[in-house]
Design a protein around this motif. Structure first.
Motif, PDB file in Angstrom:
ATOM      1  N   LEU A 298       0.809  -1.222   0.000  1.00 51.82           N
ATOM      2  CA  LEU A 298       0.000   0.000   0.000  1.00 51.82           C
ATOM      3  C   LEU A 298       0.841   1.271   0.000  1.00 51.82           C
ATOM      4  CD1 LEU A 298      -2.939  -0.939   2.402  1.00 51.82           C
ATOM      5  CD2 LEU A 298      -3.113  -0.393  -0.022  1.00 51.82           C
ATOM      6  N   ALA A 299       2.176   1.135   0.158  1.00 56.49           N
ATOM      7  CA  ALA A 299       3.028   2.331   0.221  1.00 56.49           C
ATOM      8  C   ALA A 299       2.834   3.177  -1.033  1.00 56.49           C
ATOM      9  CB  ALA A 299       4.491   1.916   0.362  1.00 56.49           C
ATOM     10  N   GLY A 300       2.498   4.440  -0.847  1.00 57.82           N
ATOM     11  CA  GLY A 300       2.318   5.331  -1.986  1.00 57.82           C
ATOM     12  C   GLY A 300       0.919   5.343  -2.551  1.00 57.82           C
ATOM     13  N   SER A 301       0.043   4.433  -2.130  1.00 55.80           N
ATOM     14  CA  SER A 301      -1.323   4.393  -2.673  1.00 55.80           C
ATOM     15  C   SER A 301      -2.344   5.084  -1.773  1.00 55.80           C
ATOM     16  CB  SER A 301      -1.773   2.943  -2.906  1.00 55.80           C
ATOM     17  OG  SER A 301      -1.041   2.367  -3.963  1.00 55.80           O
ATOM     18  N   LEU A 302      -2.074   5.188  -0.471  1.00 50.36           N
ATOM     19  CA  LEU A 302      -3.060   5.764   0.453  1.00 50.36           C
ATOM     20  C   LEU A 302      -2.959   7.282   0.478  1.00 50.36           C
ATOM     21  CD1 LEU A 302      -2.678   3.365   3.506  1.00 50.36           C
ATOM     22  CD2 LEU A 302      -4.392   3.285   1.697  1.00 50.36           C
ATOM     23  N   ASP A 303      -4.084   7.953   0.741  1.00 53.87           N
ATOM     24  CA  ASP A 303      -4.002   9.401   0.887  1.00 53.87           C
ATOM     25  C   ASP A 303      -3.438   9.760   2.267  1.00 53.87           C
ATOM     26  OD1 ASP A 303      -6.117   9.079   2.647  1.00 53.87           O
ATOM     27  OD2 ASP A 303      -7.620   9.905   1.303  1.00 53.87           O
ATOM     28  N   GLU A 304      -3.043  11.025   2.401  1.00 53.29           N
ATOM     29  CA  GLU A 304      -2.369  11.455   3.622  1.00 53.29           C
ATOM     30  C   GLU A 304      -3.246  11.265   4.840  1.00 53.29           C
ATOM     31  OE1 GLU A 304      -0.630  15.411   3.316  1.00 53.29           O
ATOM     32  OE2 GLU A 304      -0.889  15.618   5.482  1.00 53.29           O
ATOM     33  N   ARG A 305      -4.571  11.509   4.662  1.00 53.53           N
ATOM     34  CA  ARG A 305      -5.495  11.395   5.775  1.00 53.53           C
ATOM     35  C   ARG A 305      -5.516   9.969   6.342  1.00 53.53           C
ATOM     36  NH1 ARG A 305      -9.478  14.092   8.073  1.00 53.53           N
ATOM     37  NH2 ARG A 305     -11.355  12.952   8.646  1.00 53.53           N
ATOM     38  N   ALA A 306      -5.546   8.965   5.438  1.00 59.43           N
ATOM     39  CA  ALA A 306      -5.562   7.573   5.889  1.00 59.43           C
ATOM     40  C   ALA A 306      -4.255   7.223   6.594  1.00 59.43           C
ATOM     41  CB  ALA A 306      -5.806   6.642   4.713  1.00 59.43           C
ATOM     42  N   GLU A 307      -3.127   7.772   6.079  1.00 62.34           N
ATOM     43  CA  GLU A 307      -1.842   7.511   6.738  1.00 62.34           C
ATOM     44  C   GLU A 307      -1.831   8.099   8.144  1.00 62.34           C
ATOM     45  OE1 GLU A 307       1.826   7.740   4.898  1.00 62.34           O
ATOM     46  OE2 GLU A 307       1.219   6.663   3.097  1.00 62.34           O
ATOM     47  N   ASN A 308      -2.387   9.332   8.283  1.00 57.59           N
ATOM     48  CA  ASN A 308      -2.478   9.943   9.613  1.00 57.59           C
ATOM     49  C   ASN A 308      -3.326   9.101  10.552  1.00 57.59           C
ATOM     50  OD1 ASN A 308      -0.916  12.232   9.640  1.00 57.59           O
ATOM     51  ND2 ASN A 308      -2.480  13.474   8.635  1.00 57.59           N
ATOM     52  N   PHE A 309      -4.461   8.632  10.035  1.00 53.65           N
ATOM     53  CA  PHE A 309      -5.363   7.803  10.853  1.00 53.65           C
ATOM     54  C   PHE A 309      -4.648   6.538  11.299  1.00 53.65           C
ATOM     55  CE2 PHE A 309     -10.016   9.145  10.025  1.00 53.65           C
ATOM     56  CZ  PHE A 309      -9.677  10.462  10.237  1.00 53.65           C
ATOM     57  N   THR A 310      -3.909   5.916  10.364  1.00 53.25           N
ATOM     58  CA  THR A 310      -3.178   4.695  10.705  1.00 53.25           C
ATOM     59  C   THR A 310      -2.139   4.966  11.781  1.00 53.25           C
ATOM     60  OG1 THR A 310      -3.442   4.079   8.402  1.00 53.25           O
ATOM     61  CG2 THR A 310      -1.930   2.763   9.703  1.00 53.25           C
ATOM     62  N   HIS A 311      -1.442   6.108  11.649  1.00 49.37           N
ATOM     63  CA  HIS A 311      -0.445   6.446  12.670  1.00 49.37           C
ATOM     64  C   HIS A 311      -1.125   6.683  14.021  1.00 49.37           C
ATOM     65  CE1 HIS A 311       3.134   6.339  10.319  1.00 49.37           C
ATOM     66  NE2 HIS A 311       2.652   7.169   9.405  1.00 49.37           N
ATOM     67  N   GLY A 312      -2.348   7.223  14.010  1.00 51.29           N
ATOM     68  CA  GLY A 312      -3.073   7.435  15.267  1.00 51.29           C
ATOM     69  C   GLY A 312      -3.385   6.112  15.953  1.00 51.29           C
ATOM     70  N   ALA A 313      -3.897   5.153  15.187  1.00 49.42           N
ATOM     71  CA  ALA A 313      -4.199   3.840  15.760  1.00 49.42           C
ATOM     72  C   ALA A 313      -2.922   3.192  16.277  1.00 49.42           C
ATOM     73  CB  ALA A 313      -4.874   2.954  14.704  1.00 49.42           C
ATOM     74  N   THR A 314      -1.817   3.363  15.517  1.00 49.23           N
ATOM     75  CA  THR A 314      -0.535   2.781  15.916  1.00 49.23           C
ATOM     76  C   THR A 314      -0.047   3.397  17.223  1.00 49.23           C
ATOM     77  OG1 THR A 314      -0.046   2.577  13.566  1.00 49.23           O
ATOM     78  CG2 THR A 314       1.788   2.255  15.092  1.00 49.23           C
ATOM     79  N   GLU A 315      -0.114   4.720  17.283  1.00 45.44           N
ATOM     80  CA  GLU A 315       0.360   5.442  18.473  1.00 45.44           C
ATOM     81  C   GLU A 315      -0.431   5.027  19.714  1.00 45.44           C
ATOM     82  OE1 GLU A 315       2.944   7.486  18.087  1.00 45.44           O
ATOM     83  OE2 GLU A 315       2.998   8.229  20.140  1.00 45.44           O
ATOM     84  N   LEU A 316      -1.719   4.705  19.529  1.00 38.40           N
ATOM     85  CA  LEU A 316      -2.526   4.242  20.662  1.00 38.40           C
ATOM     86  C   LEU A 316      -2.140   2.830  21.083  1.00 38.40           C
ATOM     87  CD1 LEU A 316      -5.037   4.574  22.563  1.00 38.40           C
ATOM     88  CD2 LEU A 316      -6.371   3.489  20.747  1.00 38.40           C
ATOM     89  N   LEU A 317      -1.874   1.951  20.103  1.00 38.51           N
ATOM     90  CA  LEU A 317      -1.750   0.521  20.390  1.00 38.51           C
ATOM     91  C   LEU A 317      -0.329   0.068  20.705  1.00 38.51           C
ATOM     92  CD1 LEU A 317      -4.230  -0.738  17.653  1.00 38.51           C
ATOM     93  CD2 LEU A 317      -4.568  -0.866  20.130  1.00 38.51           C
ATOM     94  N   VAL A 318       0.695   0.737  20.141  1.00 38.40           N
ATOM     95  CA  VAL A 318       2.071   0.268  20.318  1.00 38.40           C
ATOM     96  C   VAL A 318       2.490   0.207  21.793  1.00 38.40           C
ATOM     97  CG1 VAL A 318       4.501   0.879  19.894  1.00 38.40           C
ATOM     98  CG2 VAL A 318       2.907   0.724  18.000  1.00 38.40           C
ATOM     99  N   PRO A 319       2.086   1.198  22.648  1.00 35.33           N
ATOM    100  CA  PRO A 319       2.471   1.057  24.069  1.00 35.33           C
ATOM    101  C   PRO A 319       2.000  -0.261  24.681  1.00 35.33           C
ATOM    102  CG  PRO A 319       1.679   3.269  23.650  1.00 35.33           C
ATOM    103  CD  PRO A 319       1.451   2.496  22.385  1.00 35.33           C
ATOM    104  N   PHE A 320       0.907  -0.812  24.189  1.00 37.91           N
ATOM    105  CA  PHE A 320       0.433  -2.079  24.751  1.00 37.91           C
ATOM    106  C   PHE A 320       1.347  -3.226  24.349  1.00 37.91           C
ATOM    107  CE2 PHE A 320      -2.986   0.803  25.019  1.00 37.91           C
ATOM    108  CZ  PHE A 320      -3.573   0.493  26.227  1.00 37.91           C
ATOM    109  N   PHE A 321       1.962  -3.121  23.170  1.00 43.15           N
ATOM    110  CA  PHE A 321       2.957  -4.107  22.749  1.00 43.15           C
ATOM    111  C   PHE A 321       4.198  -4.011  23.641  1.00 43.15           C
ATOM    112  CE2 PHE A 321       6.743  -4.359  19.774  1.00 43.15           C
ATOM    113  CZ  PHE A 321       6.922  -5.717  19.916  1.00 43.15           C
ATOM    114  N   LEU A 322       4.684  -2.778  23.844  1.00 41.88           N
ATOM    115  CA  LEU A 322       5.925  -2.604  24.603  1.00 41.88           C
ATOM    116  C   LEU A 322       5.719  -2.934  26.081  1.00 41.88           C
ATOM    117  CD1 LEU A 322       7.078   0.706  22.893  1.00 41.88           C
ATOM    118  CD2 LEU A 322       7.888  -1.607  22.440  1.00 41.88           C
TER     119      LEU A 322
END
Lengths: 406, 406
Positions: free
Chosen positions: B264-288
């Motif tokens: 998907l690299a290069g195919s998603l719009d910026e908004r979707a990438e931001n949203f994905t980073h938001g979900a990641t930022e919320l969930l990654v602390p639970f991994f660590l």
């Protein structure tokens, strides 16, 4: 035990369950949401129907589980948080009076209806009172989602709905306390008073001082934190801290989540708001699909139960519209209808009341099934009713569509 | 049963558990992350230590649970997905050859070390072989996080690490299959071959055709979908579909999540990438935090066990650096060291291997505790080693800091 579908795979079946559930729930929600849009229905009707479809009632691909329930809880908390982010505390204070009237009307009439129908159908008094209590509790998540997606949150009717829903939550808990106290044979006025004071106190403190406190605190924390994403860390921390405080004060976690959004409105940077919307967009389908998952249609096969469920559903819708509408009549009939319809969905709050009654041994299995049907039913009919009631209203792109507003 | 802390509250203790766990885990992770930054350590060391602190080893506020485990799984899937979004398929193809050499070196040497140490300490052959297999599996999540946060993903060494980690995952599963087949007394060459073909096939297909397929499909789906957030819906669907396919092919879900990001690299719009980073930022602390939660320090009270654990940890770190470094020596010593250090963390993959051995009755409780210690230990020492190995490297703002790149 690990079960290995391929002899090689170092994976348990749980490893498969997680991406499978995420794919099926998220994918089916988006797919049926699209189908509903083609039929000019709000997308979230499709997402709830997706839950009925993939759940135990029809396909049986996904069973309700503690994990999905928790994701659903997170989803509705994030939803109310983002709704709160679009609302200013000052605007809430302005509608406090009318919202209280709306909430009162929406408590009295539905309670009498629930109590009356069950009494008429021959139930015991304790059970009839519980049915009344389950009729009371509005769950604002669905309405909030419709108003947010429709760009309607700036309207006066929307503000009144949001505040009335918070007051309704407090009133509903007092009704529930009285009813469950009576069913236990003792009424503890001290505890009832304490919870009322705590929950109203939290609301007033947050509205009165929260925003200004955050306007000062957020830039300071932002300057102090050297790690990235300071604003998002603040958002998540305040969200769950206030959700927890709301629970301790005796009201629902989503009331705290909403207040967290209100106190942070205008203080977070655009990037943190985008991140929050991303987490919300991921989690909300689990809330909507979860509503459908919990509907077990097989409990309604008995014609007498089905007839009673239908009467209950109609009464739950009509009495909430009339009760809340009467409280808002001075804003004219259009706004009174909008506000009344906005308070219709009972959602998970009604289910929690029924479950408490079941645990106390007061509510029968059949009334429990009927209440769940009513809670899900009011939630499904509300979005089309809202679309109709708000037709021709002045829409405005919501923050979640156009993040630079505010 | 519902337990009501306040007589009024229509809330179960589970209602409290959810916001409490979210607040404690997210808050403590961010707090200790900040502390680590002040001591010039990577923030994620603090997030792992936060897990040790709030978990059963020290404060006991949070117990590992199925829900937290699932959130942690989601966190590492989203992490690898966002890492994939910053990598182009063409760049991965270019480093395929050297990455294979690195992965091979990083499999042979650690396996021999794990097997040798356990044999020397008097373990049975089957158990020694399992220890070797647990030594093999690199878990790339931690390294990916360090490289992403440090703006180092564009470097050649980083690309080689990412591809080598995927190949290492395939090789590690083949080693595990052979070892567990031997411990069962039969080796199914057909199944081993099948999984190798499936997993390598998935990788090659995704790299070779995935990106171009998505470049064509995404704009079409975007035009067809009338609901909002089409790109984000595509991202989440592809992420979990490929995670599921990876599991069916026999490799880890995070390999699929990484490939989903790459296609998907290069195919998603910026908004979707931001949203994905938001979900990641919320969930990654639970991994660590989850890594720290799983470390039960009390199992290491026995001095002999502790000594063996220390030897195992040092050997696990050194053999991976040397093995992978030898495979990358032709890029010069600096890059060879960077690549070797990047492959050090074993994380959850090592734990899964040990758990499988425990289930099969081959691995003793004490070797299990040692393996978990080794898996967590390699994960904690890797970030400071990485910071040292990449000192002076050319950093570039990552997509997650500057969303308009690419």
């Amino acid at each position: 035990m690990l079960s290995l579908p391929f002899p090689l795979a170092a994976s348990s079946s749980r490893d498969f369950d997680l991406p499978f559930a995420m794919l099926v729930i998220f994918g089916s929600a988006k797919l049926l949401g699209e189908v509903c849009i083609r039929f000019r229905l709000p997308a979230l009707v499709g997402e709830i129907v997706a839950g009925i479809l993939v759940g135990p009632s029809v396909l049986g691909w996904i069973a309700p589980s503690a994990f999905l329930h928790s994701l659903s809880d997170l989803g509705v908390m994030f939803l109310l948080f983002t709704v709160g982010l679009e609302v200013r505390a000052a605007e809430l204070k302005r509608v406090g009076g009318p919202a209280t009237l709306v909430a009162l009307g929406g408590v009295v009439l539905p309670f009498l209806a629930g109590w009356g129908i069950l009494t008429f159908s021959g139930a015991r008094q304790a059970e009839a009172c519980f049915a009344g209590a389950a009729f009371v509790a509005t769950s604002v998540g669905i309405t909030a989602q419709v108003l947010q997606k429709g760009g309607l949150l700036h309207l006066r009717a929307s503000r009144i709905i949001l505040v009335a829903a918070v007051i309704d939550d407090i009133l509903g808990l007092i009704v529930l306390a009285v009813v469950s106290g009576m069913s236990r044979g003792k009424l503890d006025y001290w505890d009832i008073g304490l919870t009322a004071v705590f929950s109203i106190g939290l609301f007033v403190l947050a509205i009165q001082f929260g925003s200004r406190a955050m306007e000062r605190a957020v830039p300071k924390v932002r300057r102090t934190m050297q790690g990235s994403e300071a604003d998002f860390a603040i958002a998540i921390t305040v969200l769950f801290a206030l959700a927890l405080m709301a629970l301790y004060a005796g009201v629902a976690a989503i009331v705290g989540a909403f207040l967290a959004g209100v106190v942070l409105a205008g203080s977070l940077d655009e990037r943190a708001e985008n991140f929050t919307h991303g987490a919300t967009e991921l989690l909300v389908p689990f809330f909507l699909v979860g509503i459908g998952l919990n509907l077990d249609l097989s409990t309604l096969r008995n014609p007498a139960t089905l007839a009673l469920a239908a009467i209950v559903l109609v009464a739950a819708v009509v009495t909430k519209i009339v009760g809340c509408g009467l409280g808002a009549l001075r804003f004219g009939r259009v706004d009174a209808m909008r506000i009344g319809v906005g308070m219709v969905p009972r959602g998970e709050v009604g289910m929690v009341v029924a479950q408490l009654g079941l645990t106390l041994g007061v509510v029968s299995q059949s009334l429990y099934a009927i209440t769940v049907f009513m809670a899900v039913g009011t939630t499904i009919v509300a979005p089309p009713l809202l679309a109709w009631a708000f037709r021709g209203a002045d829409t405005r792109p919501s923050d979640s569509e156009l993040p630079s507003i505010g």
